[in-house]
Design an enzyme around this catalytic site. Structure first.
Site, PDB file in Angstrom:
ATOM      1  N   VAL A   1     -42.015  25.841 -46.211  1.00  0.00           N
ATOM      2  CA  VAL A   1     -42.241  24.450 -45.815  1.00  0.00           C
ATOM      3  C   VAL A   1     -42.384  24.384 -44.293  1.00  0.00           C
ATOM      4  O   VAL A   1     -41.395  24.294 -43.563  1.00  0.00           O
ATOM      5  CB  VAL A   1     -41.073  23.534 -46.262  1.00  0.00           C
TER       6      VAL A   1
ATOM      7  N   HIS B   1     -37.513  28.143 -47.179  1.00  0.00           N
ATOM      8  CA  HIS B   1     -37.427  28.308 -45.723  1.00  0.00           C
ATOM      9  C   HIS B   1     -38.449  27.427 -45.024  1.00  0.00           C
ATOM     10  O   HIS B   1     -39.468  27.021 -45.591  1.00  0.00           O
ATOM     11  CB  HIS B   1     -37.670  29.779 -45.335  1.00  0.00           C
ATOM     12  N   CYS B   2     -38.154  27.127 -43.776  1.00  0.00           N
ATOM     13  CA  CYS B   2     -39.130  26.527 -42.868  1.00  0.00           C
ATOM     14  C   CYS B   2     -39.196  27.463 -41.662  1.00  0.00           C
ATOM     15  O   CYS B   2     -39.114  28.678 -41.820  1.00  0.00           O
ATOM     16  CB  CYS B   2     -38.754  25.097 -42.510  1.00  0.00           C
ATOM     17  N   LEU B   3     -39.322  26.938 -40.441  1.00  0.00           N
ATOM     18  CA  LEU B   3     -39.341  27.829 -39.289  1.00  0.00           C
ATOM     19  C   LEU B   3     -37.934  28.272 -38.904  1.00  0.00           C
ATOM     20  O   LEU B   3     -37.648  29.456 -38.772  1.00  0.00           O
ATOM     21  CB  LEU B   3     -40.025  27.137 -38.100  1.00  0.00           C
TER      22      LEU B   3
END
Length: 568
Positions: free
Chosen positions: A37, A87-89
């Site tokens: 994401v 996960h994202c950043l």
């Protein structure tokens, strides 16, 4: 940000973009699916199943439009026995929002409780203000619809009806002609005529269907039975009919009623509903989350503890994982002096300072310790001295026998609020100290119940008693808690007669008591050479008081709850 991905519940992990590309970590945690994401998200690894959501970490970003798709992706992964990394950043805002939305859907909890649970395993997470508002709106307008509409594959109801119709399981049959109720065999494994191949066959079939057992693996009929029982009790499709169940006959059975969907929609069984459709098939998944939120802290970041799976009669393994003690990351509050006494004789002392606490247990072979999930990575190991050190032969024999009942030991953790303990061992344990619920200012003596997390030393009570001591109203309070294993402990006057005593001293409170006593002695002497030391002692007291009193402990809720257990 962070130190690798974090497990939220079985089959669900939260991390950052680096975690999503770390093949070693992905393999170690059994990650089969990755939900990404972030802006311009795209698949990276060919051997993983991806769902990529292009979304910015901005309050104006509409992330809730993807909730249903993300929830279905995560859930399908878990139902197939896989593990999903979201996960994202940075693994802080976007991915956390998706995980919270999923947990809201598969458990009875609201978004704030689910966020608290996630913070327990990953303390620095925090959706932005816009995402929090979307979670609130999802809770009030959409989550119930998603629960009722999500079928997520084959349901427990469909599977179980098929098994009843097959007629291949002895004792699994319809209870009534209208096919609305059924019997399921329920013989205890301890019965003399128990036959695993027959009496555990339906439970084994469920374990095989769920991917929890494969032929050739060690048979665990008690665990199989628990998994199906848990799935039945959590599912909105079933309701136990206790007045029809027969558990005290030679061939015992339980009776369950199939709850019509119309009745479910009317809310007549809401007390049972945690998830809908196949969501209920997840083996007690909401119990894992309950463990993370039941003792939510009033602090900004409820600190992570190691979830300690408690030994159950149904055969679950003991594993280490987060427990809920706040402020656990500050080293000064983690220090404990642990002293062992056999027959009143000091055998060994050690100081622990691990922020996650310690496990006090007899020395175990390495493979057994690893099997139960305890390691130096999660908490410090402190071992009882061997009974061989005892001179008296009779005492040595009895002590050795008692140590055999302490195999799982106790978990102990210290923080600024006090000292907490959880008994895992079979042996009885009694304790005496300045616990949270003691009367007046003296120590209390209590029995430590199995699987209960108890505050056995309360810093607030100690400080109050210390203040009264400074004013000359009471004797000096004791910063030490005494544990007595296997024998009742009515008071400390007969402590020397006990086979095994363990004393746990809160080091920060011990230092404060010493500073107070030093100041009192120096004030009494009135010597010029002591006045400077008196000033130094006052500074030391001020620093320790400032640390210990920098929170409003009396105003916060209990940070423990009895019978904290997690099912697999």
């Amino acid at each position: 940000m962070g130190n690798g991905m974090n497990k939220v519940v079985d089959g669900l992990y939260l991390g950052n973009i680096r975690d999503s590309e770390n093949r070693g970590s992905l393999s170690q945690n059994g990650i089969t699916h990755i939900l990404s994401v972030y802006n311009n998200a795209k698949p990276v690894l060919e051997d993983k199943t991806y769902l990529c959501i292009n979304a910015a970490d901005a309050s104006s970003q509409n992330l809730s439009q993807y909730f249903k798709e993300c929830i279905a992706f995560i859930h399908e992964c878990r139902l197939k026995g896989g593990s999903c990394l979201v996960h994202c950043l940075a693994g802080v805002s976007r991915s956390t929002t998706v995980v919270v939305a999923y947990l809201m859907t598969v458990t009875p909890y609201g978004w704030e409780e689910c966020l608290t649970a996630v913070k327990a395993v990953r303390p620095f997470v925090g959706p932005n203000a816009g995402f929090q508002q979307q979670l609130q709106e999802y809770q009030t307008t959409s989550v119930s619809e998603v629960k009722m509409s999500n079928t997520g594959g084959r349901r427990l109801k469909q599977w179980l009806i098929e098994q009843i119709k097959s007629g291949q399981y002895s004792g699994l049959e319809w209870e009534d002609d209208s096919l609305t109720m059924f019997r399921i065999p329920w013989k205890h494994a301890g019965k003399q005529d128990y036959n695993q191949e027959v009496d555990a066959s339906i439970f084994k079939a469920w374990a095989v269907f769920k991917g929890k057992f494969k032929e050739g693996e060690k048979a665990e009929p008690a665990t199989w039975k628990t998994r199906l029982r848990c799935a039945l009790n959590k599912s909105p499709d079933f309701e136990e009919v206790t007045d029809r169940s027969q558990l005290d006959i030679s061939e015992p059975y339980k009776v369950y009623r199939i709850v019509p969907e119309e009745e479910q929609k009317l809310g007549k069984t809401t007390a049972m509903v945690t998830t809908a459709g196949d969501i209920a098939d997840l083996d007690c998944s909401s119990a894992e989350l309950e463990e993370l939120i039941k003792v939510a802290s009033t602090d900004d970041y409820p600190s992570a503890i190691k979830r300690s799976y408690s030994p159950q009669e149904d055969g679950f393994n003991v594993q280490a994982s987060p427990e809920y003690w706040s402020h656990g990351s500050i080293p000064v509050f983690s220090q404990m002096m642990i002293s062992f006494y056999y027959g009143g004789q000091l055998m060994h002392s050690t100081v622990t300072s691990h922020p996650e606490g310690c496990r006090i247990s007899p020395v175990q072979p390495q493979q057994r310790a690893v099997a139960r999930g305890y390691s130096s990575d999660t908490m410090q190991s402190v071992h009882f001295p061997p009974a061989d050190l005892i001179d008296n032969e009779r005492q040595r024999q009895v002590t050795c026998k008692l140590l055999g009942h302490l195999e799982r030991g106790v978990l102990v953790r210290a923080n600024r609020e006090g000292v907490f303990i959880k008994r895992l061992c079979q042996s009885r344990v009694f304790w005496s100290g300045h616990g949270e619920h003691g009367q007046h200012h003296g120590p209390v003596t209590c029995k430590l119940e199995r699987d209960a997390v108890v505050k056995i030393f309360d810093t607030g009570r100690f400080l109050h008693a210390l203040q009264l001591h400074q004013e000359g109203q009471i004797p000096a309070p004791d910063p030490t808690v005494t544990l007595c294993f296997g024998e009742e402990l009515h008071d400390l006057s007969n402590a020397k007669n006990k086979l095994i005593l363990v004393q746990i001293t809160a080091m920060n409170c011990q230092q404060l008591l010493e500073a107070v006593n030093m100041r009192a002695v120096q004030s009494y002497n009135h010597s010029p050479s002591v006045e400077m030391s008196d000033e130094m002692a006052s500074d030391q007291m001020a620093r320790i008081y400032q640390d210990l009193c920098s929170y409003s402990a009396p105003q916060r809720t209990d940070c423990y709850r009895d019978n904290m257990t997690i099912t697999a």
